[in-house]
Design a protein around this motif. Structure first.
Motif, PDB file in Angstrom:
ATOM      1  N   UNK A  19     -28.148 -49.672 -10.656  1.00  0.00           N
ATOM      2  CA  UNK A  19     -27.156 -50.007 -11.465  1.00  0.00           C
ATOM      3  C   UNK A  19     -26.053 -49.276 -10.886  1.00  0.00           C
ATOM      4  N   UNK A  20     -25.926 -47.983 -11.019  1.00  0.00           N
ATOM      5  CA  UNK A  20     -25.091 -47.206 -10.543  1.00  0.00           C
ATOM      6  C   UNK A  20     -24.195 -47.553  -9.353  1.00  0.00           C
ATOM      7  N   UNK A  21     -25.029 -47.701  -8.291  1.00  0.00           N
ATOM      8  CA  UNK A  21     -24.630 -48.030  -6.967  1.00  0.00           C
ATOM      9  C   UNK A  21     -24.029 -49.579  -7.145  1.00  0.00           C
ATOM     10  N   UNK A  22     -24.344 -50.374  -7.922  1.00  0.00           N
ATOM     11  CA  UNK A  22     -23.621 -51.797  -7.998  1.00  0.00           C
ATOM     12  C   UNK A  22     -22.243 -51.484  -8.790  1.00  0.00           C
ATOM     13  N   UNK A  23     -22.326 -50.663  -9.579  1.00  0.00           N
ATOM     14  CA  UNK A  23     -20.899 -50.390 -10.297  1.00  0.00           C
ATOM     15  C   UNK A  23     -19.871 -49.623  -9.210  1.00  0.00           C
ATOM     16  N   UNK A  24     -20.634 -48.746  -8.398  1.00  0.00           N
ATOM     17  CA  UNK A  24     -19.575 -47.861  -7.619  1.00  0.00           C
ATOM     18  C   UNK A  24     -19.179 -49.074  -6.487  1.00  0.00           C
ATOM     19  N   UNK A  25     -20.016 -49.849  -5.965  1.00  0.00           N
ATOM     20  CA  UNK A  25     -19.686 -50.455  -4.831  1.00  0.00           C
ATOM     21  C   UNK A  25     -18.853 -51.843  -5.175  1.00  0.00           C
ATOM     22  N   UNK A  26     -18.790 -52.040  -6.578  1.00  0.00           N
ATOM     23  CA  UNK A  26     -18.162 -53.337  -6.985  1.00  0.00           C
ATOM     24  C   UNK A  26     -16.444 -53.112  -6.723  1.00  0.00           C
ATOM     25  N   UNK A  28     -13.271 -51.173  -4.475  1.00  0.00           N
ATOM     26  CA  UNK A  28     -13.260 -50.353  -3.222  1.00  0.00           C
ATOM     27  C   UNK A  28     -12.510 -48.952  -3.709  1.00  0.00           C
ATOM     28  N   UNK A  29     -11.569 -49.070  -4.849  1.00  0.00           N
ATOM     29  CA  UNK A  29     -10.978 -47.698  -5.093  1.00  0.00           C
ATOM     30  C   UNK A  29     -11.911 -46.735  -5.931  1.00  0.00           C
ATOM     31  N   UNK A  30     -13.315 -47.156  -6.062  1.00  0.00           N
ATOM     32  CA  UNK A  30     -14.067 -46.052  -6.473  1.00  0.00           C
ATOM     33  C   UNK A  30     -14.574 -45.067  -5.369  1.00  0.00           C
ATOM     34  N   UNK A  31     -13.744 -44.007  -5.151  1.00  0.00           N
ATOM     35  CA  UNK A  31     -13.951 -43.124  -3.972  1.00  0.00           C
ATOM     36  C   UNK A  31     -14.866 -42.154  -4.242  1.00  0.00           C
ATOM     37  N   UNK A  32     -14.734 -41.478  -5.122  1.00  0.00           N
ATOM     38  CA  UNK A  32     -15.428 -40.093  -5.456  1.00  0.00           C
ATOM     39  C   UNK A  32     -16.365 -40.338  -6.556  1.00  0.00           C
ATOM     40  N   UNK A  33     -17.659 -40.085  -6.583  1.00  0.00           N
ATOM     41  CA  UNK A  33     -18.383 -40.163  -7.415  1.00  0.00           C
ATOM     42  C   UNK A  33     -19.202 -39.019  -7.754  1.00  0.00           C
ATOM     43  N   UNK A  34     -19.445 -38.408  -8.882  1.00  0.00           N
ATOM     44  CA  UNK A  34     -20.227 -37.245  -9.316  1.00  0.00           C
ATOM     45  C   UNK A  34     -21.217 -37.574 -10.045  1.00  0.00           C
ATOM     46  N   UNK A  35     -22.445 -37.028 -10.068  1.00  0.00           N
ATOM     47  CA  UNK A  35     -23.574 -37.367 -10.748  1.00  0.00           C
ATOM     48  C   UNK A  35     -24.193 -36.175 -11.278  1.00  0.00           C
ATOM     49  N   UNK A  36     -25.206 -36.466 -12.329  1.00  0.00           N
ATOM     50  CA  UNK A  36     -25.860 -35.505 -13.110  1.00  0.00           C
ATOM     51  C   UNK A  36     -27.376 -35.587 -12.272  1.00  0.00           C
ATOM     52  N   UNK A  37     -28.046 -34.478 -12.940  1.00  0.00           N
ATOM     53  CA  UNK A  37     -29.771 -34.632 -12.433  1.00  0.00           C
ATOM     54  C   UNK A  37     -30.117 -35.534 -13.338  1.00  0.00           C
ATOM     55  N   UNK A  38     -31.373 -36.187 -12.899  1.00  0.00           N
ATOM     56  CA  UNK A  38     -32.086 -37.296 -13.542  1.00  0.00           C
ATOM     57  C   UNK A  38     -32.326 -36.570 -15.259  1.00  0.00           C
TER      58      UNK A  38
END
Length: 445
Positions: A19-26, A28-38
């Protein structure tokens, strides 16, 4: 250009990561992604960060960390397997896990061990997106005293982060001058996201979580709280500090002074508009329009202690408040609120993480330092913040608040109105907390 941060619930399993990958790829302006631990996959599950803290404690009393490390290995291996990451050239989860185990068995400190959840989460997600992985230790820096070093961090981000290529960055930690890992407080991935947004000059910082936005009240206490469409940084600060836990309260500072808005979004309902958090001046000036409501939100916390001090001619005694505050500092106690009168002064203290010996020592030293005529301790009280920029323009606001609590049979122990008239703090007994929250949320104003 946007910076997006995804919390532990969003990264909990392979399906949510997709789901997260789909949101990021939706976009082109989504350039930097910060993620938490599962995070938790269900209520009975264990967060990876908690597994890692348990791993650290286990290693302190055992020579080999394997039994405690196995759940961590299984969790990440399962996610990677379902995402088919092992088919990607250069993906070496086994090697990364072996390096971590070697470090833990070699006596790695608590911050390093706790940070590996975010590290592995970002490592895997970078391979899934086919974007560069940027280790937070190399771009987010603390000084020798453990304080966040903004100047060095921004210089490193400018040097090492390429907006065209983008990057996936682990939240929650950074690096010390000696190369050691240093973590923020729990929930610190929000802070990391805000730092990256500030350092890269993002147009917006999107914080993706598991709710549709910032709510006007705690859904565990009140029925049907509304999603706040627009909230100011100052309102957010007040509500977050008083327990509205959608966003880490320190995460606004890196973006606030650069006028970068924050938007709260729901990973599991990406079509929801969310909540926009903006500079206070933009709302007060009318540049950003929102529904004109006197109350923006209500939040609170339990388990405070109030010390009420009475002394005749207190107002003529120079340095009286300073003496009181010096005692609190001596015993490592933080001041929450300090309402006062001519001959009275109250200090409100948060008891969370405070030992009884600190309280007893503080009370004894207060008697010695200020020689009060009377001193009363009120324990087990809850503080509730009623927050909104519109309150100072609404006649009868205080009457409505006290009337609602009277009708709900709630006794008010203290009222403290901020100098900016942005918030009103009400103290009630712990046992009346939920009843008071519901009464105030139901105000018809």
């Amino acid at each position: 250009m946007k910076v997006l941060k995804f919390g532990g619930t969003s990264m909990a399993n392979a399906d949510t990561v997709k789901r997260v990958a789909d949101i990021v790829n939706a976009e082109s302006v989504n350039r930097f992604v910060v993620v938490s631990a599962p995070g938790k996959r269900d209520k009975q599950d264990t967060k990876v960060t908690d597994m890692l803290y348990a791993l650290y404690e286990y290693r302190r009393t055992h020579d080999d960390c394997t039994p405690a490390f196995e759940p961590v290995v299984n969790r990440f291996s399962e996610i990677a397997d379902k995402l088919e990451l092992f088919r990607i050239d250069g993906f070496d989860l086994k090697g990364e896990l072996e390096k971590i185990k070697y470090a833990v068995d070699g006596g790695a400190d608590r911050d390093y061990v706790a940070s590996r959840g975010e590290y592995l989460s970002a490592y895997m997600f970078a391979h899934l997106l086919n974007r560069p992985f940027a280790d937070a230790k190399e771009i987010i820096r603390f000084d020798a005293s453990g304080n966040f070093d903004e100047k060095t961090t921004f210089e490193l981000c400018a040097k090492k982060l390429d907006a065209k290529a983008g990057a996936v960055i682990p939240g929650f930690y950074g690096g010390m001058p000696n190369g050691a890992v240093k973590t923020f407080s729990r929930g610190g991935s929000d802070v990391t996201g805000a730092i990256i947004a500030g350092a890269t000059g993002a147009s917006v910082y999107e914080n993706w979580t598991d709710v549709d936005g910032f709510l006007s009240g705690d859904p565990k206490v009140v029925d049907g709280p509304r999603v706040i469409d627009v909230i100011t940084y100052r309102e957010l600060r007040e509500l977050s500090y008083m327990g509205a836990a959608v966003l880490h309260p320190e995460s606004i500072f890196p973006v606030r002074k650069r006028d970068i808005p924050i938007r709260i979004r729901n990973t599991f309902n990406p079509g929801a508009k969310g909540t926009l958090i903006v500079p206070t001046e933009q709302v007060l000036s009318g540049k950003i329009k929102r529904e004109e409501l006197p109350l923006t939100g209500i939040a609170g916390k339990k388990d405070f202690l109030s010390v009420q001090i009475e002394k005749s001619m207190m107002n003529n005694e120079k340095g009286f408040a300073r003496k009181v505050l010096s005692v609190l500092e001596e015993f490592g106690l933080s001041l929450e609120h300090m309402p006062s009168g001519i001959d009275t002064l109250s200090v409100v203290i948060d008891k969370h993480g405070v030992e009884r010996a600190q309280i007893d020592g503080m009370l004894k030293k207060l008697n010695e330092s200020v020689s009060p005529d009377r001193m009363e301790v009120i324990d087990n009280i809850a503080l509730i913040a009623v927050v909104g920029h519109g309150m100072n323009r609404r006649k009868g606001m205080m009457s409505a608040i006290t009337g609602a609590l009277y009708e709900a049979d709630v006794n008010i122990r203290m009222i403290d109105q901020g100098s900016s008239e942005l918030n009103i703090i009400i103290a009630v007994e712990n046992c009346d907390y939920e009843k008071a929250i519901r009464a105030l949320h139901g105000l018809d104003l």
